[in-house]
Design a protein around this motif. Structure first.
Motif, short mmCIF file in Angstrom:
data_model
loop_
_atom_site.label_atom_id
_atom_site.label_comp_id
_atom_site.label_asym_id
_atom_site.label_seq_id
_atom_site.Cartn_x
_atom_site.Cartn_y
_atom_site.Cartn_z
N ASN A 1 90.51 16.21 60.88
CA ASN A 1 89.71 17.32 61.44
C ASN A 1 88.42 16.84 62.08
N LEU A 2 88.45 15.68 62.69
CA LEU A 2 87.28 15.20 63.42
C LEU A 2 87.14 15.99 64.73
N GLY B 1 85.68 17.99 52.52
CA GLY B 1 85.36 19.42 52.51
C GLY B 1 84.04 19.76 53.18
N MET B 2 83.34 18.74 53.69
CA MET B 2 82.07 18.98 54.36
C MET B 2 82.29 19.62 55.74
N SER B 3 81.30 20.41 56.18
CA SER B 3 81.34 21.02 57.50
C SER B 3 80.56 20.14 58.47
N TYR B 4 81.20 19.75 59.57
CA TYR B 4 80.55 18.93 60.58
C TYR B 4 80.97 19.42 61.96
N VAL C 1 88.86 14.21 53.75
CA VAL C 1 88.65 12.79 53.55
C VAL C 1 89.40 12.33 52.30
N ASP C 2 90.19 11.30 52.44
CA ASP C 2 90.93 10.76 51.29
C ASP C 2 91.14 9.27 51.51
N PHE C 3 91.56 8.58 50.45
CA PHE C 3 91.89 7.18 50.59
C PHE C 3 93.07 7.03 51.53
N TYR C 4 93.03 5.98 52.36
CA TYR C 4 94.16 5.72 53.23
C TYR C 4 95.32 5.19 52.40
N LYS C 5 96.50 5.76 52.60
CA LYS C 5 97.69 5.33 51.88
C LYS C 5 98.80 5.11 52.88
N LYS C 6 99.56 4.05 52.67
CA LYS C 6 100.71 3.81 53.52
C LYS C 6 101.69 4.97 53.38
N PHE D 1 74.21 18.65 58.60
CA PHE D 1 73.65 19.17 59.85
C PHE D 1 74.14 18.31 61.00
N SER D 2 74.50 18.92 62.09
CA SER D 2 74.94 18.19 63.27
C SER D 2 73.82 18.14 64.29
#
Length: 249
Positions: free
Chosen positions: A137-138, A193-196, A203-208, A245-246
Motif C-alpha cells: 500500500n505504498l 497499520g500506519m497512515s501515510y 508491513v511484515d517480514f519478507y517471506k519466500k 505526518f506526510s
C-alpha cells in the motif's frame, strides 16, 4: 613494472588505472559486503568516472558500469578490497547529487535465482529474511529515497527497493532490509497499520512464497516464535500512536 610505469598515464585523454591483483583469503559471505550497487548515475559516465568518484573511500578491486550497445544503463557496481571502504562509500554517496542525478548506493545483494554454486552465499541470503520487511500500500508516486527516509529512523538500512513495472512506475509495494532482525521487528511493529499519505501501510517480514499458506496473513511458526521473543523483551513497541505526518516538497 607495468603498474609503476603505466598507472595514471594519459591514454586518449583518459587516465589509466592499473593495479596488481591481490590474493585475499576471505569467504564469499565477507566478499558480499565489499561490493556495492550504484544506481541513477549520469549516463555520460564510463568506468573511469565511476572509479574517480569512489576511489577516495579505499582501494578498488573492480568497477563496472552496465552497458548496452556501448551506452550506459545508468547503474553499475564497485567492488572494494575492504568492507570498511564499501560501508563508508554507502554512507557518504547514497543520496548525493552529481550532475543533477541523485545517486542510489547500497550493498550489492545476490538474487534468489542466482546460479552461484557457493552454499555460503545462499545461506547468507536466507539469513536476510528476518532483516527484510515487505511493505504494501505504498503511494504510487513513492521512490526509493522516500521509502528509505520513512524507515531510517529505526536503525541502519542495508538496502531499499520499490517494485516497478516495465514503465518504471511503482507497483505499490517495496522492501526495506535492515542490518539486524531486532531493528526490523521494531520497524514492523511501529509501521504496520500506519497512515501515510492517505494510505494504510501493511508491513511484515519478507517471506519466500514457499512460506505462505494460501492468502493468510499469519506468519509461519518461526516468525511467531520470533514475535513472542520480541514482545517479551520490548513490550513498548506497540504503545506508540499510529500516526505519521506526510510532507510535500
Amino acid at each position: 613494472m607495468a603498474v609503476k610505469e603505466l598507472n595514471g598515464k594519459n591514454n586518449r585523454g583518459r587516465p589509466l588505472y592499473i593495479k596488481g591483483e591481490k590474493k585475499c583469503n576471505y569467504s564469499a559471505a565477507e566478499e558480499h559486503y565489499k561490493k556495492i550497487y550504484v544506481k541513477n548515475m549520469d549516463l555520460n559516465w564510463d568506468n573511469s568516472d565511476l572509479i574517480e568518484e569512489f576511489e577516495i573511500f579505499g582501494e578498488i578491486e573492480e568497477a563496472k558500469i552496465s552497458m548496452t550497445d556501448g551506452k550506459s544503463k545508468g547503474f553499475g557496481f564497485v567492488k572494494f578490497y575492504n568492507h570498511s571502504s564499501a560501508k563508508k562509500a554507502i554512507e557518504v554517496m547514497h543520496g548525493k547529487f552529481i550532475n543533477n542525478k541523485q545517486l542510489i548506493v547500497e550493498p550489492f545483494t545476490y538474487k534468489e535465482n542466482s546460479k552461484s554454486s557457493d552454499d555460503s552465499v545462499k545461506k547468507q541470503y536466507d539469513s536476510f529474511q528476518l532483516n527484510n520487511l515487505f511493505i504494501k500500500n505504498l503511494p504510487k508516486n513513492m521512490v526509493e529515497i522516500e521509502l528509505s527516509d520513512l524507515f531510517k529512523k529505526f536503525g541502519a538500512i542495508q538496502s531499499v527497493r520499490v517494485a516497478t513495472d516495465s514503465e518504471n512506475k511503482s507497483k505499490g509495494y517495496g522492501f526495506v532490509c535492515f542490518s539486524n532482525k531486532e531493528i526490523a521487528a521494531k520497524a514492523r511493529d511501529q509501521m504496520n497499520g500506519m497512515s501515510y499519505k492517505s494510505q494504510i501501510l501493511e508491513v511484515d517480514f519478507y517471506k519466500k512464497k514457499s512460506n505462505y499458506v494460501s492468502s493468510s496473513r499469519h506468519s509461519n511458526n518461526k516468525i511467531n516464535m520470533f514475535d513472542q521473543e520480541i514482545k517479551s523483551s520490548t513490550p513498548s513497541f506497540r504503545t506508540r500512536k499510529n500516526t505519521i505526518f506526510s510532507f510535500s516538497g
